[in-house]
Design a protein around this motif. Structure first.
Motif, PDB file in Angstrom:
ATOM      1  N   GLN A 161      44.886  25.738  31.616  1.00 24.88           N
ATOM      2  CA  GLN A 161      44.884  27.196  31.692  1.00 24.88           C
ATOM      3  C   GLN A 161      46.319  27.683  31.810  1.00 24.88           C
ATOM      4  O   GLN A 161      47.158  27.073  32.481  1.00 24.88           O
ATOM      5  CB  GLN A 161      44.058  27.673  32.883  1.00 24.88           C
ATOM      6  N   VAL A 162      46.611  28.811  31.169  1.00 25.41           N
ATOM      7  CA  VAL A 162      47.956  29.388  31.181  1.00 25.41           C
ATOM      8  C   VAL A 162      47.842  30.888  31.427  1.00 25.41           C
ATOM      9  O   VAL A 162      46.998  31.566  30.829  1.00 25.41           O
ATOM     10  CB  VAL A 162      48.681  29.149  29.832  1.00 25.41           C
ATOM     11  N   ILE A 163      48.677  31.419  32.323  1.00 26.32           N
ATOM     12  CA  ILE A 163      48.824  32.863  32.512  1.00 26.32           C
ATOM     13  C   ILE A 163      50.308  33.182  32.358  1.00 26.32           C
ATOM     14  O   ILE A 163      51.134  32.621  33.072  1.00 26.32           O
ATOM     15  CB  ILE A 163      48.317  33.328  33.885  1.00 26.32           C
ATOM     16  N   ARG A 164      50.640  34.083  31.437  1.00 28.38           N
ATOM     17  CA  ARG A 164      52.035  34.371  31.126  1.00 28.38           C
ATOM     18  C   ARG A 164      52.495  35.702  31.725  1.00 28.38           C
ATOM     19  O   ARG A 164      51.714  36.640  31.848  1.00 28.38           O
ATOM     20  CB  ARG A 164      52.239  34.417  29.607  1.00 28.38           C
ATOM     21  N   TRP A 165      53.780  35.733  32.078  1.00 23.43           N
ATOM     22  CA  TRP A 165      54.441  36.980  32.463  1.00 23.43           C
ATOM     23  C   TRP A 165      55.330  37.400  31.313  1.00 23.43           C
ATOM     24  O   TRP A 165      55.968  36.554  30.679  1.00 23.43           O
ATOM     25  CB  TRP A 165      55.300  36.780  33.723  1.00 23.43           C
ATOM     26  N   LYS A 183      36.986  23.640  27.021  1.00 23.07           N
ATOM     27  CA  LYS A 183      36.374  22.338  26.755  1.00 23.07           C
ATOM     28  C   LYS A 183      37.039  21.252  27.605  1.00 23.07           C
ATOM     29  O   LYS A 183      36.362  20.377  28.158  1.00 23.07           O
ATOM     30  CB  LYS A 183      36.479  21.995  25.273  1.00 23.07           C
ATOM     31  N   MET A 184      38.357  21.308  27.711  1.00 22.15           N
ATOM     32  CA  MET A 184      39.065  20.345  28.537  1.00 22.15           C
ATOM     33  C   MET A 184      38.660  20.485  30.004  1.00 22.15           C
ATOM     34  O   MET A 184      38.438  19.506  30.713  1.00 22.15           O
ATOM     35  CB  MET A 184      40.580  20.525  28.408  1.00 22.15           C
ATOM     36  N   ILE A 185      38.545  21.727  30.455  1.00 20.53           N
ATOM     37  CA  ILE A 185      38.135  21.982  31.834  1.00 20.53           C
ATOM     38  C   ILE A 185      36.719  21.468  32.066  1.00 20.53           C
ATOM     39  O   ILE A 185      36.418  20.843  33.087  1.00 20.53           O
ATOM     40  CB  ILE A 185      38.230  23.491  32.137  1.00 20.53           C
ATOM     41  N   GLU A 276      42.380  22.824  40.477  1.00 19.46           N
ATOM     42  CA  GLU A 276      43.291  23.724  39.785  1.00 19.46           C
ATOM     43  C   GLU A 276      43.529  23.140  38.403  1.00 19.46           C
ATOM     44  O   GLU A 276      44.059  22.038  38.271  1.00 19.46           O
ATOM     45  CB  GLU A 276      44.608  23.826  40.572  1.00 19.46           C
ATOM     46  N   SER A 277      43.103  23.865  37.365  1.00 18.00           N
ATOM     47  CA  SER A 277      43.097  23.293  36.026  1.00 18.00           C
ATOM     48  C   SER A 277      44.323  23.636  35.197  1.00 18.00           C
ATOM     49  O   SER A 277      44.445  23.168  34.068  1.00 18.00           O
ATOM     50  CB  SER A 277      41.839  23.745  35.274  1.00 18.00           C
ATOM     51  N   SER A 278      45.259  24.449  35.718  1.00 17.13           N
ATOM     52  CA  SER A 278      46.425  24.755  34.906  1.00 17.13           C
ATOM     53  C   SER A 278      47.311  23.515  34.757  1.00 17.13           C
ATOM     54  O   SER A 278      47.767  23.182  33.679  1.00 17.13           O
ATOM     55  CB  SER A 278      47.223  25.914  35.489  1.00 17.13           C
ATOM     56  N   LYS A 279      47.545  22.804  35.863  1.00 17.23           N
ATOM     57  CA  LYS A 279      48.281  21.548  35.791  1.00 17.23           C
ATOM     58  C   LYS A 279      47.598  20.484  36.641  1.00 17.23           C
ATOM     59  O   LYS A 279      48.211  19.538  37.087  1.00 17.23           O
ATOM     60  CB  LYS A 279      49.742  21.769  36.219  1.00 17.23           C
ATOM     61  N   TRP A 280      46.292  20.681  36.914  1.00 13.12           N
ATOM     62  CA  TRP A 280      45.418  19.653  37.448  1.00 13.12           C
ATOM     63  C   TRP A 280      45.775  19.210  38.871  1.00 13.12           C
ATOM     64  O   TRP A 280      46.442  18.210  39.087  1.00 13.12           O
ATOM     65  CB  TRP A 280      45.356  18.462  36.493  1.00 13.12           C
TER      66      TRP A 280
END
Length: 290
Positions: A161-165, A183-185, A276-280
């Motif tokens: 997951q990615v959230i950008r500023w 799908k990865m999550i 936490e799935s952004s960087k596991w």
């Protein structure tokens, strides 16, 4: 949602949650000597949202920490607060977690025009905040934290997951503010949850049959069901709320805790799991009513 306008900030939600937690604990803001918050979506890069909330509560002259993390951030905040309190320097900690997702999406968009991946983000994620008060001494009807752990496990793995500023220089490009590989999550989180549960039970010295309440990861109603079935703790009461409040990230652990603490009887035990799935990141905690 109907107006397409965002009517609150994480500071607004965090203040409300903190006041409720302090009232429930019979504490005043003046008794708080440590504040820790976990969030993936602060209101601003600076000042930190935790400090804006503290200011509204009238808290000053104490250490404050804000952890940047996805759904494990609430557990990370609990661990940091607990470790600092174990030094003997702090007696009352206010721990917060929350996220606001609405401002990262166009709430007026016609969802029929979106791809399936985009629809997931718009309909699944919501806004919320939660809080808890930790103390160093048992009180009547209190619950003891038996163990808490968090661990980065994302070496060499792509973000889920990615959230950008966006700043003034890059605001005009077409990248989405938020994106995820669902799908990865879907493949990773159930297996990671099983590993977290095993480690929690080992650290606490419990067996799965001694767990009375299970607080599973809250990705969605369907994914939560899949995870619970895989964990295989049939004697435990599941504590879930995502189907009612939506996925509001770091707030969900506190919503689950509120329900579990109200139900737990003397000697009963609960385990909570977050991924936490952004960087596991693996995270979990074990509680016992004393």
């Amino acid at each position: 949602m109907e107006s397409g306008e965002v009517g609150h900030t994480l500071t607004d939600l965090g203040e409300t949650a903190a006041r409720r937690a302090l009232t429930a604990a019979g504490k005043t803001a003046g008794e708080v000597d440590l504040v820790v918050m976990g969030t993936a979506t602060p209101d601003m890069l600076m000042p930190a949202t935790v400090n804006l909330i503290a200011d509204r509560l009238g808290i000053d002259g104490v250490p404050t920490f804000q952890l940047q993390s996805g759904c494990s951030g609430a557990v990370q905040a609990l661990e940091i607060a607990g470790r600092l309190m174990s030094t003997g320097r702090y007696r009352t900690a206010l721990v917060l977690g929350g996220d606001v997702s609405a401002r990262h999406y166009d709430l007026r968009v016609d969802v029929r025009t979106l791809s399936p991946a985009e629809v997931v983000n718009v309909v699944l994620f919501g806004d919320g905040a939660g809080a808890a008060v930790l103390g160093v001494e048992p009180t009547a009807d209190s619950v003891a934290v038996r163990t808490v752990f968090t661990r980065l496990t994302g070496l060499g793995r792509e973000p889920g997951q990615v959230i950008r500023w966006f700043g003034l220089a890059d605001r005009g490009h077409e990248q989405a503010a938020g994106a995820e590989d669902y799908k990865m999550i879907e493949e990773s989180v159930p297996a990671m949850s099983e590993e977290i549960l095993k480690e929690l039970l080992d650290e606490a010295g419990w067996t799965s049959s001694e767990v009375d309440y299970l607080l599973p990861p809250q990705l969605s109603g369907r994914m939560t069901r899949k995870i619970v079935d895989r964990l295989g703790v049939p004697g435990a009461t599941e504590v879930s709320c995502v189907s009612e409040v939506g996925n509001n990230g770091n707030a969900l652990v506190f919503f689950q805790l509120e329900r579990a603490l109200a139900a737990m009887g003397r000697g009963e035990r609960a385990v909570g799991i977050a991924v936490e799935s952004s960087k596991w990141i693996k995270a979990g905690f074990a509680l016992e009513k004393v």
